[in-house]
Structures are given as C-alpha cells and as structure tokens.
Design an enzyme around this catalytic site. Structure first.
Site, PDB file in Angstrom:
ATOM      1  N   ASP A 110       4.153  30.806  46.422  1.00  0.00           N
ATOM      2  CA  ASP A 110       4.587  29.631  47.164  1.00  0.00           C
ATOM      3  C   ASP A 110       4.499  29.968  48.657  1.00  0.00           C
ATOM      4  O   ASP A 110       4.429  31.145  49.036  1.00  0.00           O
ATOM      5  CB  ASP A 110       6.023  29.286  46.759  1.00  0.00           C
ATOM      6  CG  ASP A 110       6.592  28.121  47.546  1.00  0.00           C
ATOM      7  OD1 ASP A 110       5.911  27.089  47.651  1.00  0.00           O
ATOM      8  OD2 ASP A 110       7.717  28.262  48.069  1.00  0.00           O
ATOM      9  N   ASP A 131       6.263  27.817  51.692  1.00  0.00           N
ATOM     10  CA  ASP A 131       7.465  27.536  52.482  1.00  0.00           C
ATOM     11  C   ASP A 131       8.669  28.292  51.930  1.00  0.00           C
ATOM     12  O   ASP A 131       8.974  28.229  50.737  1.00  0.00           O
ATOM     13  CB  ASP A 131       7.754  26.038  52.489  1.00  0.00           C
ATOM     14  CG  ASP A 131       6.613  25.237  53.086  1.00  0.00           C
ATOM     15  OD1 ASP A 131       5.959  25.750  54.016  1.00  0.00           O
ATOM     16  OD2 ASP A 131       6.358  24.118  52.612  1.00  0.00           O
ATOM     17  N   ASP A 182      10.725  30.471  46.041  1.00  0.00           N
ATOM     18  CA  ASP A 182      12.128  30.413  46.453  1.00  0.00           C
ATOM     19  C   ASP A 182      12.898  29.265  45.825  1.00  0.00           C
ATOM     20  O   ASP A 182      14.119  29.217  45.926  1.00  0.00           O
ATOM     21  CB  ASP A 182      12.198  30.228  47.972  1.00  0.00           C
ATOM     22  CG  ASP A 182      11.729  28.831  48.373  1.00  0.00           C
ATOM     23  OD1 ASP A 182      12.561  27.991  48.790  1.00  0.00           O
ATOM     24  OD2 ASP A 182      10.521  28.553  48.229  1.00  0.00           O
TER      25      ASP A 182
END
Length: 290
Positions: free
Chosen positions: A66, A68, A243
């Site tokens: 991922d 961001d 996250d």
C-alpha cells in the site's frame, strides 16, 4: 524439505553468475545450498535451523505495498488536493477541502463512497490535458512526496528487490499519482484507479477499469496475477503490507501479510491472527534526484 545450511565460510555465489561472483544477502533472501537458486526466508526472522524454503527463479515472489500511511507518511490524495489548490485549479478551495476531509473521515470509518470520492478528486482536472497534469504531478512527487517517505518502508521495498522479488504498489489513490510515485521508487508496477480521458487526452472526470478500493484492490491484484500466469511468471509466494483495515481483503489473500503503522481495527485483527506488526514512522528518507 530439510536443507543443510551452507557453511558460513563459503562465499555465496550470485544466481547464474561465474564462480567467484558474490551474491548480496538480505534478511529476506539467501541462496539454496544445493543449486544456488535464490531462496525466501521466513518473514522478519532468521532462517530456522537447517531450513530453507526453495523458490525457482521463475517463481519470483511478489511483494505488494500500500502507499498512503504505509510507504508514505501521510495521504498523497490530500497532499495533491492542496497542490491543485495552489495551482489555481479549484474555485472554492474551502468547500472542496471540506468535502475531502469528510471523505477522509469516512475512509477511516469504513463508510466511504469511493465513486463519490473519485468524482470529487477528478473534478478540478476535467478538460485539462494529461500532459499538463503530468508536469504538475512530477513536481508534486519531487517536492511533496519524496521528502515524506518512510525509511523503513523504502528499505523493505529495496530488500524485496535485492532478493529477486517483484514489487507492486497498490493504492486507492488515482493512478496518475501512484504510477509516477511507483516509477520513482523503481517498483515493478502500480495498481491504482485509472482516470478516463477523451480522444484529445483530456480528463473527463470519470474513471475506467477496476476501482482499487477494498475488494477492488484484490480484484486488481488477481487480474495482475492472471496476466502473469499467462506469461508463465506467476509468483508462488505473495507478501503484503498495509496500514488500513480497508485492505483486509488484500492482506488475507497474500501468504505473508504485514500490518504497517496499523489503524486500530487492523492492529486488533493482525494481533489475533499473529501477523507481524511493524512501525516505519520513526524516520524518513529523502531520495535525491539522479
């Protein structure tokens, strides 16, 4: 299969290299004691006593990151919205940013309407030529994104590459942002939502193809894996880093999921499943231009 570890005194030889050419070891890779093929070690730990899990060169493992709040300390979409405002591309900046903040809250709550969000994000670009936007994106990446990379995440991305693994960045952000960032980080590819263009190469404000959000990320990854399989380059092991609890469908799909700076729901889930939890927010890495 049980393998005997090579003697520490023996210099490892690079795959398909002439004798005497040493291979670089990393925490993620070693060489097969029998055939010198790159091998994948257990995640985030040294190899067990005498054990190596062998992977043929053609089965190169794939690591999916991922973007961001995983590789980047922050949200590139929010940063790009502020950049567009500075370019004068947004008429009512306060109203535009307020909607963006609402969407961010909905994202964390798991209630985001991704189609409303992409429409909002693309609205200032309608009628603008892709080349004009790309010039601004290039400056945006250098000035805003690169200084906010998380050093631990970039180091892990590099480790996978050094181990002979392929790497992908997969993000719910738009491809006209994610693609240049992935290229700048020398990842092997980017999976993100593509904007649509008219016949003159101008943004229409619509999207095309898979919207890479929640289950959409998994659909995009599966499509990529299908293409790789047709080329006989399908990875036999998948690593994943994220996250957000929004990426649970993706993390449950891979063989080695990692929760990175996880939000509370993902942390709880990861701890229950025994997944590694890592925090890369302790330092940053600024990569200089060549």
């Amino acid at each position: 299969m049980t393998r005997t570890m090579p003697s520490p005194s023996a210099a490892p030889r690079a795959l398909n290299a002439a004798p005497g050419v040493e291979a670089r070891r990393s925490p993620l890779a070693d060489l097969c004691a029998d055939c010198d093929a790159v091998t994948l070690l257990p995640p985030l730990s040294p190899p067990g006593e005498g054990y190596l899990r062998h992977f043929c060169q053609l089965d190169s493992p794939l690591a999916v990151f991922d973007l961001d709040d995983t590789l980047l300390d922050g949200d590139c979409t929010g940063m790009w919205m502020r950049w567009m405002a500075a370019c004068g591309w947004i008429e009512d900046v306060d109203a535009f940013m307020a909607i963006g903040e609402r969407h961010q809250s909905e994202y964390h709550a798991g209630t985001l309407d991704i189609h409303e969000h992409t429409g909002h994000l693309l609205s200032p670009l309608i009628g603008r030529h892709r080349d004009e936007v790309r010039r601004e994106v290039d400056d945006f990446v250098e000035e805003m994104v690169m200084p906010r990379l998380l050093e631990g995440g970039i180091a892990r991305l590099a480790e996978h590459g050094e181990a002979g693994h392929r790497t992908l960045i997969i993000s719910a952000s738009m491809h006209h942002l994610v693609g240049p960032i992935a290229s700048r980080l020398t990842a092997d590819g980017a999976l993100a939502t593509h904007p649509a263009f008219d016949d003159q190469g101008r943004f229409t404000g619509e999207t095309t193809g898979i919207v890479t959000f929640r289950e959409g990320k998994l659909a995009a990854l599966d499509a990529w894996l299908e293409d790789a399989s047709q080329l006989k380059r399908a990875p036999q092991a998948l690593w994943g880093y994220s996250d957000s609890h929004n990426d649970l469908p993706l993390l449950e799909r891979v063989d080695h999921p990692h929760a990175t700076q996880p939000d509370a729901p993902l942390r709880q889930f990861a701890e229950a499943r025994g997944w590694p939890v890592v925090d890369w927010r302790q330092s940053h890495l600024s990569i200089e231009s060549d």
